[in-house]
Design an enzyme around this catalytic site. Structure first.
Site, mmCIF file in Angstrom:
data_model
loop_
_atom_site.group_PDB
_atom_site.id
_atom_site.type_symbol
_atom_site.label_atom_id
_atom_site.label_comp_id
_atom_site.label_asym_id
_atom_site.label_seq_id
_atom_site.Cartn_x
_atom_site.Cartn_y
_atom_site.Cartn_z
ATOM 1 N N LYS A 173 2.078 -3.417 6.912
ATOM 2 C CA LYS A 173 2.449 -3.485 5.495
ATOM 3 C C LYS A 173 3.953 -3.301 5.331
ATOM 4 C CE LYS A 173 -1.531 -4.164 3.469
ATOM 5 N NZ LYS A 173 -1.822 -5.437 2.780
ATOM 6 N N SER B 80 0.834 -1.205 0.000
ATOM 7 C CA SER B 80 0.000 0.000 0.000
ATOM 8 C C SER B 80 0.866 1.251 0.000
ATOM 9 C CB SER B 80 -0.888 -0.018 1.251
ATOM 10 O OG SER B 80 -1.453 1.247 1.472
ATOM 11 N N TYR C 271 -1.773 -0.237 10.850
ATOM 12 C CA TYR C 271 -2.027 -0.869 9.537
ATOM 13 C C TYR C 271 -0.801 -0.690 8.641
ATOM 14 C CZ TYR C 271 -3.383 -0.940 4.663
ATOM 15 O OH TYR C 271 -3.407 -1.159 3.313
HETATM 16 C C1 WQD Z 1 -8.987 9.865 1.274
HETATM 17 C C2 WQD Z 1 -9.222 11.358 1.530
HETATM 18 C C3 WQD Z 1 -9.592 11.854 3.853
HETATM 19 C C4 WQD Z 1 -13.394 9.821 4.332
HETATM 20 C C5 WQD Z 1 -6.287 4.820 3.137
HETATM 21 C C6 WQD Z 1 -5.143 3.905 3.451
HETATM 22 C C7 WQD Z 1 -4.552 3.364 2.183
HETATM 23 C C8 WQD Z 1 -5.628 2.711 1.360
HETATM 24 C C9 WQD Z 1 -6.779 3.680 1.096
HETATM 25 C C10 WQD Z 1 -5.564 0.343 1.800
HETATM 26 C C11 WQD Z 1 -8.506 11.843 2.779
HETATM 27 C C12 WQD Z 1 -10.825 12.180 3.018
HETATM 28 C C13 WQD Z 1 -12.210 10.317 3.800
HETATM 29 C C14 WQD Z 1 -14.435 10.712 4.676
HETATM 30 C C15 WQD Z 1 -13.064 12.551 3.948
HETATM 31 N N1 WQD Z 1 -6.125 1.558 1.989
HETATM 32 N N2 WQD Z 1 -12.066 11.655 3.612
HETATM 33 N N3 WQD Z 1 -14.229 12.066 4.467
HETATM 34 O O1 WQD Z 1 -6.622 7.741 3.975
HETATM 35 O O2 WQD Z 1 -5.901 8.270 1.577
HETATM 36 O O3 WQD Z 1 -5.816 5.921 2.392
HETATM 37 O O4 WQD Z 1 -7.246 4.108 2.370
HETATM 38 O O5 WQD Z 1 -4.666 0.036 1.108
HETATM 39 O O6 WQD Z 1 -3.565 2.426 2.531
HETATM 40 O O7 WQD Z 1 -4.130 4.642 4.092
HETATM 41 O O8 WQD Z 1 -8.022 6.999 1.993
HETATM 42 O O9 WQD Z 1 -10.402 7.201 1.416
HETATM 43 O O10 WQD Z 1 -9.749 7.154 3.879
HETATM 44 O O11 WQD Z 1 -9.237 9.178 2.499
HETATM 45 O O12 WQD Z 1 -12.901 13.783 3.762
HETATM 46 O O13 WQD Z 1 -15.532 10.316 5.187
HETATM 47 O O14 WQD Z 1 -10.620 11.555 1.789
HETATM 48 O O15 WQD Z 1 -9.384 12.843 4.845
HETATM 49 O O16 WQD Z 1 -8.090 13.179 2.559
HETATM 50 P P1 WQD Z 1 -6.549 7.349 2.545
HETATM 51 P P2 WQD Z 1 -9.425 7.576 2.477
#
Ligand code: WQD
Length: 356
Positions: free
Chosen positions: A160, A132, A156
């Site tokens: 990884k 990841s 997490y």
């Molecule tokens: C994306 C953006 C949030 C939810 C994580 C893991 C990564 C991968 C994908 C497994 C950020 C914003 C989110 C919400 C929001 N997983 N957000 N409101 O954190 O980039 O990555 O998930 O492999 O390893 O680290 O993904 O989709 O959680 O967030 O504003 O309800 O959306 O703050 O900026 P992230 P995400």
């Protein structure tokens, strides 16, 4: 056409797993799936069979099992000769990993060690590992390049990172091991049929499943975590990649592993190289779905980076792989899945039963 190669896919009933299993079948592979259905349902495998068709579905067998249970692994490896393993099985919610670290170290680390020791016992030493972009932590610069210093910012991410180091150590100890580490950026979207998609249990942690549930009326509004980032619209930027592109990236990595035995242990980014902000994604999904997504501007989420996106050069040059789909197609396909399956793989009725 692929000559009778059998691939073990751990976690093959999951979001990325099902999309990859379907592509493997279409490429002519014989596929065995092991999944404990901790974060998936067997209905997803039935959908894969439906999309693959009767003939190709004969090349797919599903086993309810857990990679933490050595007997479950022994049963499979003593029965089948696997040419390679694609290892998806593991838990992947950052927030959950902070609250329940034991669950992450048990599933992700212990499970993987049992898998790898069983692979070694049966002389199966070709592995595609689901890593990841989280191993880049809060990158000092972007785009992320595979030779950046790695660091984890959550339990997490630490699992990884440890599993990547374990893979490098295994190869150093025994050069017969050939391992490709695929660093996913932000997988979203769904199969074009609308029959496969992401169906997280409980309240979604990730952006797109959350937006999807707002669009179908399961959740009232989207909390936008952070609107004061140093970005054009103040919201955070990520590299979203279509799950079908991700699946094809696994096929490219597998073909490379099966074609040669001097690969070593190599990491590749699977991203598009393009950054999209949260607010841009909301607008794109509204356009694709015709639905208004109410938002609430909230403080930043702890641990979030301002902007993360991939350098895609190495995967293009060495895997011959490049993402094909853009945000418009990702939102189009995510909406088709959501609108056809507002309650995911569980029908509303069973959801009501679960809730009662
Ligand atoms: C994306 C953006 C949030 C939810 C994580 C893991 C990564 C991968 C994908 C497994 C950020 C914003 C989110 C919400 C929001 N997983 N957000 N409101 O954190 O980039 O990555 O998930 O492999 O390893 O680290 O993904 O989709 O959680 O967030 O504003 O309800 O959306 O703050 O900026 P992230 P995400």
């Amino acid at each position: 056409m692929t000559i009778e190669k059998r691939i073990l896919v751990t976690g093959g009933a999951g979001f990325i797993g099902t999309h990859t299993v379907l592509q493997l079948l279409k490429e002519g592979f014989i596929v065995t799936v092991i999944d404990n259905l901790d974060n998936a349902v067997e209905e997803a495998i039935l959908r894969v069979r439906e999309l693959a068709g009767d003939e190709l579905s004969q090349n797919l067998d599903f086993h309810l099992g857990d990679i933490r249970n050595k007997d479950d692994l022994e049963e499979l490896f003593s029965k089948y000769k696997f040419d390679a393993v694609i290892h998806f099985a593991g838990r992947k919610a950052v927030g959950e990993s902070v609250a329940y670290p034991f669950r992450y170290y048990d599933n992700n680390l212990i499970g993987s060690i049992h898998l790898y020791t069983t692979m070694e016992k049966y002389n199966c030493k070709k592995l595609v590992f689901s890593s990841s972009a989280t191993v880049y932590g809060q990158p000092e610069k972007i785009p992320c390049v595979e030779d950046f210093n790695l660091k984890a910012v959550s339990p997490y991410g630490r699992t990884k990172l440890i599993l990547e180091d374990l893979a490098r150590d295994i190869h150093s100890a025994d050069a017969e091991w050939n391992i490709i580490l695929l660093r996913y950026f932000n997988p979203i979207g769904a199969h074009e049929s609308g029959k496969l998609g992401e169906d997280p249990k409980g309240i979604p942690n990730n952006l797109m499943p959350y937006i999807q549930q707002v669009a179908v009326g399961r959740l009232p509004e989207l909390n936008v975590y952070g609107h004061d980032y140093p970005t054009p619209d103040g919201s955070a930027i990520r590299d979203y990649i279509h799950v079908m592109d991700l699946a094809d990236g696994h096929i490219a990595a597998l073909q490379k592993l099966l074609a040669r035995s001097d690969i070593g242990c190599i990491a590749y980014n699977l991203g598009t190289g393009c950054g999209t902000s949260v607010l841009e994604m909301v607008a794109a999904f509204e356009k694709a779905s015709g639905k208004k997504i109410p938002i609430k501007l909230c403080p930043r989420r702890p641990g979030d980076a301002t902007a993360v996106y991939a350098s895609t050069k190495k995967a293009e040059e060495e895997l011959g792989w490049k993402a094909k789909y853009g945000i418009e197609e990702m939102c189009r396909d995510q909406w088709k899945w959501a609108s056809q399956n507002p309650w995911g793989y569980q029908s509303k009725a069973s959801e009501d039963k679960l809730a009662s």
